[in-house]
Design a protein around this motif. Sequence first.
Motif, short mmCIF file in Angstrom:
data_model
loop_
_atom_site.label_atom_id
_atom_site.label_comp_id
_atom_site.label_asym_id
_atom_site.label_seq_id
_atom_site.Cartn_x
_atom_site.Cartn_y
_atom_site.Cartn_z
N TYR A 26 0.82 -1.21 0.00
CA TYR A 26 0.00 0.00 0.00
C TYR A 26 0.86 1.26 0.00
CZ TYR A 26 -3.66 -3.33 1.17
OH TYR A 26 -4.52 -4.39 1.14
N VAL A 27 0.33 2.31 -0.66
CA VAL A 27 1.04 3.59 -0.74
C VAL A 27 0.06 4.72 -0.46
CG1 VAL A 27 2.48 5.11 -2.15
CG2 VAL A 27 2.58 2.62 -2.50
N ASN A 28 0.45 5.59 0.48
CA ASN A 28 -0.33 6.78 0.83
C ASN A 28 0.65 7.91 1.12
OD1 ASN A 28 -1.90 8.80 1.91
ND2 ASN A 28 -2.76 7.56 3.58
N ALA A 44 1.54 1.97 5.30
CA ALA A 44 1.75 2.22 3.87
C ALA A 44 2.96 3.10 3.60
CB ALA A 44 0.50 2.90 3.30
N ALA A 45 3.64 2.81 2.49
CA ALA A 45 4.75 3.65 2.04
C ALA A 45 4.22 5.02 1.64
CB ALA A 45 5.44 3.00 0.84
N THR A 46 5.08 6.02 1.73
CA THR A 46 4.68 7.37 1.32
C THR A 46 5.09 7.68 -0.11
OG1 THR A 46 6.69 8.25 2.33
CG2 THR A 46 4.66 8.32 3.65
N ASN A 47 5.90 6.81 -0.72
CA ASN A 47 6.21 6.96 -2.14
C ASN A 47 6.16 5.60 -2.82
OD1 ASN A 47 9.19 5.92 -2.60
ND2 ASN A 47 9.21 7.04 -0.65
N ILE A 48 5.84 5.63 -4.10
CA ILE A 48 5.61 4.39 -4.83
C ILE A 48 6.89 3.57 -4.96
CG2 ILE A 48 4.83 3.42 -7.03
CD1 ILE A 48 3.12 5.97 -7.38
N GLN A 49 8.02 4.23 -5.15
CA GLN A 49 9.27 3.50 -5.37
C GLN A 49 9.61 2.59 -4.20
OE1 GLN A 49 11.19 3.84 -8.47
NE2 GLN A 49 11.69 1.85 -7.62
N ASP A 59 3.19 -9.33 -7.28
CA ASP A 59 2.56 -8.53 -6.22
C ASP A 59 1.69 -7.43 -6.81
OD1 ASP A 59 3.81 -10.07 -4.34
OD2 ASP A 59 5.12 -8.50 -3.56
N GLU A 60 0.83 -6.88 -5.98
CA GLU A 60 0.00 -5.75 -6.36
C GLU A 60 0.31 -4.58 -5.43
OE1 GLU A 60 -4.69 -4.40 -6.97
OE2 GLU A 60 -4.20 -6.38 -6.16
N ILE A 61 0.49 -3.41 -6.01
CA ILE A 61 0.72 -2.19 -5.23
C ILE A 61 -0.47 -1.28 -5.44
CG2 ILE A 61 2.19 -0.17 -4.95
CD1 ILE A 61 4.53 -1.92 -5.87
N VAL A 62 -1.11 -0.92 -4.33
CA VAL A 62 -2.32 -0.10 -4.37
C VAL A 62 -1.98 1.29 -3.86
CG1 VAL A 62 -4.68 0.12 -3.54
CG2 VAL A 62 -3.74 -2.15 -3.99
N TYR A 68 2.74 11.95 -6.78
CA TYR A 68 3.88 11.13 -6.41
C TYR A 68 5.07 11.39 -7.32
CZ TYR A 68 0.58 8.56 -3.50
OH TYR A 68 -0.35 8.23 -2.55
N ALA A 69 6.24 11.05 -6.81
CA ALA A 69 7.49 11.19 -7.55
C ALA A 69 7.60 10.08 -8.61
CB ALA A 69 8.68 11.12 -6.60
N PRO A 70 8.45 10.27 -9.61
CA PRO A 70 8.66 9.25 -10.65
C PRO A 70 9.08 7.91 -10.07
CG PRO A 70 9.57 11.34 -11.35
CD PRO A 70 9.19 11.51 -9.91
N VAL A 71 8.81 6.85 -10.84
CA VAL A 71 9.07 5.50 -10.35
C VAL A 71 9.59 4.62 -11.48
CG1 VAL A 71 6.67 4.84 -10.78
CG2 VAL A 71 8.03 3.52 -9.16
N SER A 72 10.47 3.71 -11.12
CA SER A 72 11.00 2.72 -12.06
C SER A 72 10.58 1.33 -11.57
CB SER A 72 12.52 2.81 -12.14
OG SER A 72 13.04 1.85 -13.03
N VAL A 73 9.78 0.64 -12.39
CA VAL A 73 9.25 -0.68 -12.03
C VAL A 73 10.05 -1.74 -12.77
CG1 VAL A 73 7.22 -2.16 -12.01
CG2 VAL A 73 6.96 0.31 -11.67
#
Length: 250
Positions: A26-28, A44-49, A59-62, A68-73
């Motif tokens: 989870y991310v919030n 929950a994390a505060t950033n998606i990365q 996995d699923e990230i909600v 949010y800041a940029p992210v590399s998946v």
Amino acid sequence: MKTKLNFLVAGMFLAATSSALATVRYVNVNNANPTPPYTNWVTAATNIQDAVDAAGAGDEIVVTNGTYAPVSVNTPLTLQSVNGPGVTLIDGGGTVRCVSLTNNAVMVGFTLTDGNAWAGGGVYCESTNAVLTNCVLTGNRAGKAGWGGGAYGGTLNNCTLTGNGAAFGGGASSCTLNHCVLTGNSSSADYDSGILAFGGGGAYDSTLNNCTLTGNNSSNSALGGHGGGAADCTLNNCTLTGNWVHWIPY
């Protein structure tokens, strides 16, 4: 017969085990207590990365509302917003790409905005096996001589691409687009960039199925733009209106 039954039971066991191992994270952006591995809203994390880095394949990230800041998946997982692209944004700040997606990664329900990179200012996908669904890509750029201002390399389903720019494929390049809307995107190149021909205001080198392209353009003071709506693309059952090419001799 017994051997076949054993194989069937083993296969069912492996499938169930694989499903059980998948984790929701989870991310919030406003959470006061981010704690790995981010497996509930309280931690929950505060950033998606951070959530992506903690995740495993499948996995699923909600992600809930916020910018949010940029992210590399780099892991094949699903990145899903709670309430859709209207309230869940990834902002490149005009200097970096918003998102990079590896093969078999899936992204659902985000706005990608103000990204800037040589290819895929909004999103760069390793191949068309990376998928975006119900996303908005707006105001992204791929430099003076780049490819795919909004998106490069992925499969986009039910997405909107608007106000993006690049030399090749202002909206998208090297993508497959299904039921997408491309509007107000542009392809252009500065004379000094050395690009002598550019094109595809909406899309370049892509396959478009059941898409709408309107108000896209290819223009600038270089030696030749082409394909205001699309260039070097395959279009199936698409609607094109109000796209244009404007050549201004240098």
